[in-house]
Scaffold this active site. Structure first.
Site, PDB file in Angstrom:
ATOM      1  N   ARG A  54       0.802  -1.229   0.000  1.00 53.72           N
ATOM      2  CA  ARG A  54       0.000   0.000   0.000  1.00 53.72           C
ATOM      3  C   ARG A  54       0.827   1.268   0.000  1.00 53.72           C
ATOM      4  NH1 ARG A  54      -3.030  -3.362   1.500  1.00 53.72           N
ATOM      5  NH2 ARG A  54      -1.211  -3.976   2.674  1.00 53.72           N
ATOM      6  N   THR A  55       1.811   1.315   0.872  1.00 56.38           N
ATOM      7  CA  THR A  55       2.527   2.578   1.028  1.00 56.38           C
ATOM      8  C   THR A  55       3.244   2.929  -0.268  1.00 56.38           C
ATOM      9  OG1 THR A  55       2.751   2.109   3.374  1.00 56.38           O
ATOM     10  CG2 THR A  55       4.178   3.821   2.484  1.00 56.38           C
ATOM     11  N   LYS A  83      25.588  -4.437  -1.792  1.00 60.91           N
ATOM     12  CA  LYS A  83      27.046  -4.391  -2.004  1.00 60.91           C
ATOM     13  C   LYS A  83      27.749  -3.702  -0.860  1.00 60.91           C
ATOM     14  CE  LYS A  83      26.472  -3.744  -7.000  1.00 60.91           C
ATOM     15  NZ  LYS A  83      26.682  -2.730  -8.044  1.00 60.91           N
ATOM     16  N   ARG A 104      11.545   3.663   3.140  1.00 59.13           N
ATOM     17  CA  ARG A 104      11.170   2.731   4.220  1.00 59.13           C
ATOM     18  C   ARG A 104      12.395   1.917   4.572  1.00 59.13           C
ATOM     19  NH1 ARG A 104       5.924  -1.099   4.530  1.00 59.13           N
ATOM     20  NH2 ARG A 104       5.082   0.919   5.135  1.00 59.13           N
ATOM     21  N   HIS A 132       5.538   5.833  11.542  1.00 54.47           N
ATOM     22  CA  HIS A 132       5.021   5.704  10.185  1.00 54.47           C
ATOM     23  C   HIS A 132       4.109   6.902   9.918  1.00 54.47           C
ATOM     24  CE1 HIS A 132       3.661   4.117   6.514  1.00 54.47           C
ATOM     25  NE2 HIS A 132       3.346   2.883   6.862  1.00 54.47           N
TER      26      HIS A 132
END
Ligand code: NCD
Length: 306
Positions: A54-55, A83, A104, A132
């Site tokens: 969703r986000t 890496k 995120r 959030h």
């Protein structure tokens, strides 16, 4: 030159700024044609070091509906993190290609570090079990549209209040409005972290705790259900024991207020039985839709365009 603004914690925004964004989002819903080209030639980078549906989709849809473009990655393994690149290097690099960044990360505080290095606005799209803020803007927009007010509300927060970052950000946002009372509904092991309880006490906000969802329901204006956050548990046995602590079923809504709303940031696992979905109080899919509009307003705000 205007100072660069980021959104790391919901308290980075004043109540007036949040109310302004909600007004803009309302206007976007009423007049989408006025906004469809406003971000032409602007780019949003979505840097997702942790899974999301969703986000990430709502950020992408938001930028597309503003006429802008989106670039990025949706897992750490497909970025140079695999890496050994540091978060700060990734962010400086992304700042060269994009006008705004949504990030995120599984580590608490990573977006804060990123913001200190970025040359463009950084939005925290979830950092570990911490915060959030854009889910919270989504939640506030939903409460505003469904309840018609942001004050005089009893809000029940149910499920994983320990690791649930959406709960922490929602409390911090709602405690700044008038006459808000919280009822925390969780198993003892997943109760609200003490730093959050201290914030509530310091602000003189009324709150209580219970282990019974049935007892709490008749008192509530908003019931906010959450998923037990499996990925934050140290062992699988604890997760299995706690995962189905609370399951909302349609018959449990009988004693609820008629205008109560049931919210959930989604994804749901078992917390809300599907027989609740067509109850008029179910607001969780509407909430997902509101996430797109309020993120459009947020992008415009951080770009200094609204
Ligand atoms: C939430 C999250 O990622 O914290 N989901 C979301 O962004 N809509 C809630 C969750 O994952 O349970």
């Amino acid at each position: 030159m205007n100072e660069l603004r980021h959104l790391i914690n919901i308290t980075d925004l004043s109540v007036d700024e949040i109310d302004h964004m909600i007004d803009v989002a309302d206007d976007i819903i009423d007049h989408p044609e006025l906004y469809q080209d406003i971000c032409a030639h602007k780019k949003l980078a979505t840097l997702f070091f942790e899974p999301s549906t969703r986000t990430r989709l709502s950020f992408t849809a938001a930028m597309m509906e503003l006429g802008g473009n989106v670039l990025g990655f949706d897992q750490a393994s497909s970025s140079s993190t695999s890496k050994g690149e540091s978060v700060s290097d990734t962010i400086v690099m992304a700042s060269c290609y994009a006008d705004i960044i949504a990030m995120r990360h599984p580590k608490e505080g990573a977006p804060f570090v990123a913001a200190n290095h970025a040359m463009v606005p950084v939005i925290n799209a979830g950092d570990g079990g911490h915060f959030h803020p854009t889910q919270t803007l989504t939640d506030l927009m939903t409460i505003h549209r469904k309840m018609g007010r942001m004050k005089d509300l009893t809000i029940g927060l149910c499920g994983d209040l320990k690791f649930g970052r959406t709960v922490h950000s929602l409390i911090e946002a709602m405690m700044r409005y008038d006459n808000i009372r919280f009822i925390m509904i969780s198993p003892e092991e997943l109760d609200l972290p003490s730093y959050m309880k201290e914030k509530l006490d310091a602000a003189g906000v009324e709150w209580s705790e219970t282990g019974s969802l049935d007892d709490a329901i008749p008192q509530l204006d908003v019931l906010y259900m959450t998923r037990v956050q499996r990925e934050r548990f140290f062992n699988e046995e604890d997760y299995i024991r706690l995962k189905d602590s609370f399951i909302l079923r349609r018959r449990m809504l009988e004693p609820a207020k008629e205008d109560m709303i049931v919210m959930h940031p989604l994804p749901r696992v078992n917390e809300i039985s599907t027989d609740v979905d067509d109850d008029p109080r179910a607001a969780y899919f509407y909430q997902a839709l509101m996430g797109k509009y309020i993120r459009m307003a947020l992008i415009l705000f951080l770009l200094g365009m609204k």
